[in-house]
Design a protein around this motif. Structure first.
Motif, mmCIF file in Angstrom:
data_model
loop_
_atom_site.group_PDB
_atom_site.id
_atom_site.type_symbol
_atom_site.label_atom_id
_atom_site.label_comp_id
_atom_site.label_asym_id
_atom_site.label_seq_id
_atom_site.Cartn_x
_atom_site.Cartn_y
_atom_site.Cartn_z
ATOM 1 N N SER A 25 0.769 -1.282 0.026
ATOM 2 C CA SER A 25 -0.031 0.123 0.112
ATOM 3 C C SER A 25 1.028 1.144 -0.173
ATOM 4 O O SER A 25 2.048 1.294 0.796
ATOM 5 C CB SER A 25 -0.889 0.289 1.037
ATOM 6 N N PRO A 26 0.406 2.237 -0.677
ATOM 7 C CA PRO A 26 1.177 3.717 -0.695
ATOM 8 C C PRO A 26 1.308 4.100 0.689
ATOM 9 O O PRO A 26 2.343 4.737 1.395
ATOM 10 C CB PRO A 26 0.149 4.574 -1.262
ATOM 11 N N LYS A 27 0.285 3.823 1.810
ATOM 12 C CA LYS A 27 0.133 4.368 3.058
ATOM 13 C C LYS A 27 1.576 3.697 3.779
ATOM 14 O O LYS A 27 2.270 4.410 4.468
ATOM 15 C CB LYS A 27 -0.927 3.754 3.746
ATOM 16 N N PHE A 28 1.805 2.353 3.483
ATOM 17 C CA PHE A 28 2.950 1.761 4.155
ATOM 18 C C PHE A 28 4.146 2.673 3.769
ATOM 19 O O PHE A 28 5.143 2.750 4.496
ATOM 20 C CB PHE A 28 3.071 0.195 3.742
ATOM 21 N N LEU A 29 4.372 2.762 2.382
ATOM 22 C CA LEU A 29 5.623 3.486 1.938
ATOM 23 C C LEU A 29 5.769 4.920 2.703
ATOM 24 O O LEU A 29 6.730 5.445 2.890
ATOM 25 C CB LEU A 29 5.483 3.731 0.447
ATOM 26 N N GLU A 30 4.620 5.545 2.964
ATOM 27 C CA GLU A 30 4.548 6.839 3.707
ATOM 28 C C GLU A 30 5.241 6.669 5.103
ATOM 29 O O GLU A 30 6.045 7.284 5.585
ATOM 30 C CB GLU A 30 3.136 7.426 3.619
ATOM 31 N N GLN A 31 4.721 5.421 5.575
ATOM 32 C CA GLN A 31 4.775 5.073 7.189
ATOM 33 C C GLN A 31 6.644 4.743 7.277
ATOM 34 O O GLN A 31 7.183 5.098 8.169
ATOM 35 C CB GLN A 31 4.249 4.088 7.601
#
Length: 265
Positions: A25-31
């Protein structure tokens, strides 16, 4: 749950960090960017081939640790930290045994690439999701590589149709039902727990400072090395029983939900 001391996050890939479409997920990459700022190490630990893990996490590949092939090889960038493979005599014996099991597809998981027989297009399509570098061999005994493990695939259930045929090997090898369709045969020390222990020793990180996520039986050993061990909502019952905590499913951002809590600390 006080997460303020966590220094290392370790997550399985399929069924855990990846959704059902095998996507990050893009969210994980931000995290992940935030984890780096807090000097929290990230480890991708999977039964997948090293090249396949790197393909999935390509944008962050130079900043992560990788436990691949269920612990048979561990790398920090291009530096090999640990390798625990199989000898040729054992491989030949295992191939002979596997040939007596109906409706299965063996994979020789080599250091350079994976090797399969060219006898099933249907299996080859499934196989490509997990192995980015591979070669077709009419006779698997003709491999020229260092073999890290043998993976075996059954279209219905590895636990039902493969495990009963190989469980007698558990006294000398690591036998792991690693997914609904996959079973892995490897060196007795080739598992995610052994590899994670090495990383904890290298970086001087304790169980109290480690967070682990998993969903299947090949994650059990590494879950035991973390105080913050999480089973996904979609996890095998053995994993749910072994983990200290649970989180949402891989399709409901279960890893990301807990990482949000970690980053708030």
């Amino acid at each position: 749950m006080d997460l303020s001391k966590v220094k290392m996050v370790v997550t399985d890939m399929d069924g855990t960090l990846l959704n059902s479409k095998h996507e990050v997920s893009p969210k994980f990459l931000e995290q992940f960017t935030q984890l780096r700022k807090k000097n929290i190490l990230f480890v991708a630990a999977s039964g997948r081939q090293y090249h396949s893990i790197i393909d999935k996490l390509y944008t962050i590949k130079d900043d992560i640790l990788v436990i691949a092939e269920n612990g048979a090889i561990t790398k920090d960038k291009n530096e090999e930290i640990l390798q625990t493979g199989l000898d040729r005599a054992t491989i030949l014996d295992l191939l002979q045994l596997i040939s007596t099991i109906d409706n299965v597809y063996p994979v020789l998981c080599g250091k350079k690439k994976a090797y399969i027989r060219p006898d099933s297009k249907e299996f080859a399509e499934k196989f490509k999701e997990y192995y980015a570098s591979y070669e077709l061999l009419e006779n698997l005994e003709d491999y020229d590589d260092e073999i890290l493990k043998i993976a075996i695939y059954h279209f219905e259930s590895s636990e039902t149709y493969i495990y009963p045929k190989v469980k007698h090997l558990e006294s000398t090898l690591k036998v792991k039902v690693s997914g609904e369709n996959w079973l892995d045969l490897s060196h007795v020390n080739a598992h995610k727990g052994y590899a994670l222990q090495k990383l904890q020793d290298i970086f001087n990180i304790s169980a109290a400072e480690t967070m682990v996520f998993g969903d299947f039986n090949n994650d059990l050993e590494m879950l035991a090395l973390a105080d913050f061990s999480f089973a996904m909502a979609n996890a095998h019952p053995n994993v749910t029983k072994a983990a200290n905590y649970t989180t949402k499913s891989n399709d409901e951002y279960g890893v990301e939900t807990i990482l949000d809590q970690l980053l708030k600390n």
